[in-house]
Write a protein that holds these residues in place. Structure first.
Motif, PDB file in Angstrom:
ATOM      1  N   GLU A  36       0.835  -1.206   0.000  1.00 53.08           N
ATOM      2  CA  GLU A  36       0.000   0.000   0.000  1.00 53.08           C
ATOM      3  C   GLU A  36       0.868   1.255   0.000  1.00 53.08           C
ATOM      4  O   GLU A  36       0.591   2.219  -0.708  1.00 53.08           O
ATOM      5  N   HIS A  37       1.933   1.238   0.787  1.00 52.13           N
ATOM      6  CA  HIS A  37       2.831   2.386   0.909  1.00 52.13           C
ATOM      7  C   HIS A  37       3.492   2.723  -0.428  1.00 52.13           C
ATOM      8  O   HIS A  37       3.679   3.895  -0.759  1.00 52.13           O
ATOM      9  N   PHE A  38       3.843   1.709  -1.208  1.00 53.80           N
ATOM     10  CA  PHE A  38       4.546   1.901  -2.479  1.00 53.80           C
ATOM     11  C   PHE A  38       3.635   1.731  -3.697  1.00 53.80           C
ATOM     12  O   PHE A  38       4.120   1.590  -4.818  1.00 53.80           O
ATOM     13  N   MET A  43      19.000   2.527   1.586  1.00 54.82           N
ATOM     14  CA  MET A  43      17.923   1.844   0.861  1.00 54.82           C
ATOM     15  C   MET A  43      16.561   2.291   1.388  1.00 54.82           C
ATOM     16  O   MET A  43      15.646   2.575   0.601  1.00 54.82           O
ATOM     17  N   MET A  44      16.437   2.350   2.711  1.00 57.72           N
ATOM     18  CA  MET A  44      15.167   2.782   3.305  1.00 57.72           C
ATOM     19  C   MET A  44      14.866   4.241   2.967  1.00 57.72           C
ATOM     20  O   MET A  44      13.723   4.591   2.660  1.00 57.72           O
ATOM     21  N   LEU A  45      15.890   5.072   3.023  1.00 63.45           N
ATOM     22  CA  LEU A  45      15.713   6.490   2.688  1.00 63.45           C
ATOM     23  C   LEU A  45      15.238   6.635   1.242  1.00 63.45           C
ATOM     24  O   LEU A  45      14.309   7.400   0.956  1.00 63.45           O
ATOM     25  N   PHE A  46      15.853   5.902   0.334  1.00 61.38           N
ATOM     26  CA  PHE A  46      15.440   5.933  -1.067  1.00 61.38           C
ATOM     27  C   PHE A  46      13.961   5.559  -1.199  1.00 61.38           C
ATOM     28  O   PHE A  46      13.192   6.233  -1.898  1.00 61.38           O
ATOM     29  N   ASP A  51       8.340  12.590   6.128  1.00 61.74           N
ATOM     30  CA  ASP A  51       8.517  12.419   7.574  1.00 61.74           C
ATOM     31  C   ASP A  51       9.254  11.120   7.875  1.00 61.74           C
ATOM     32  O   ASP A  51      10.121  11.072   8.744  1.00 61.74           O
ATOM     33  N   GLY A  52       8.905  10.056   7.159  1.00 65.08           N
ATOM     34  CA  GLY A  52       9.611   8.782   7.326  1.00 65.08           C
ATOM     35  C   GLY A  52      11.069   8.897   6.921  1.00 65.08           C
ATOM     36  O   GLY A  52      11.954   8.345   7.578  1.00 65.08           O
ATOM     37  N   ALA A  53      11.324   9.630   5.845  1.00 64.82           N
ATOM     38  CA  ALA A  53      12.705   9.835   5.390  1.00 64.82           C
ATOM     39  C   ALA A  53      13.498  10.614   6.433  1.00 64.82           C
ATOM     40  O   ALA A  53      14.653  10.289   6.716  1.00 64.82           O
ATOM     41  N   ARG A  54      12.875  11.610   7.013  1.00 63.60           N
ATOM     42  CA  ARG A  54      13.545  12.420   8.040  1.00 63.60           C
ATOM     43  C   ARG A  54      13.895  11.555   9.258  1.00 63.60           C
ATOM     44  O   ARG A  54      14.964  11.695   9.842  1.00 63.60           O
ATOM     45  N   THR A  55      13.042  10.638   9.600  1.00 66.75           N
ATOM     46  CA  THR A  55      13.297   9.748  10.741  1.00 66.75           C
ATOM     47  C   THR A  55      14.508   8.861  10.481  1.00 66.75           C
ATOM     48  O   THR A  55      15.296   8.591  11.394  1.00 66.75           O
TER      49      THR A  55
END
Length: 127
Positions: A37-39, A95-98, A107-111
């Protein structure tokens, strides 16, 4: 105890990645469903299970290397395993940041950056 900061940082990385790996293994279906769902609106929409498997493998490598690296620092002040733990941790986090940026979850990227800082510090200290 010349390497206290490095040992504590490796413990942080070990807890982070081993716990994350544990959740991926034991809650695989829930993770895949949420991530699909997220992607859903990204080029990764059809690659979620494979991407998650790759991330899981790298997280487990990172966590295990972190444990071994902390033990190595404690026993003989060796730095090799801890250094590679930092490298693998940085790769996982990038990888997660990408993925977060691709999904426009800023917000997830900032975390993720919060986790990236200690990983880079480990690489720097143990280089």
């Amino acid at each position: 105890m010349n390497n206290v900061a490095s040992i504590l940082s490796l413990a942080f990385l070990a807890l982070t990645f081993l716990q994350s790996g544990y959740e991926k293994i034991f809650y695989w279906k829930d993770n895949v469903a949420w991530l699909k769902e997220h992607f859903a609106k990204t080029p990764l929409k059809n690659q979620v299970p494979l991407a998650l498997l790759h991330l899981l493998i790298l997280e487990l490598i990172s966590g295990i290397l972190s444990v071994v690296g902390a033990i190595q620092l404690l026993t003989n002040s060796g730095r090799e395993y801890g250094f590679y733990a930092g490298i693998f941790s940085c790769i996982c986090l990038l990888m997660m940041l990408f993925g977060q940026r691709l999904a426009k979850d800023y917000d997830g990227a900032r975390t993720i950056v919060i986790y990236f800082i200690p990983a880079v510090m480990v690489v720097n200290w143990l280089n």
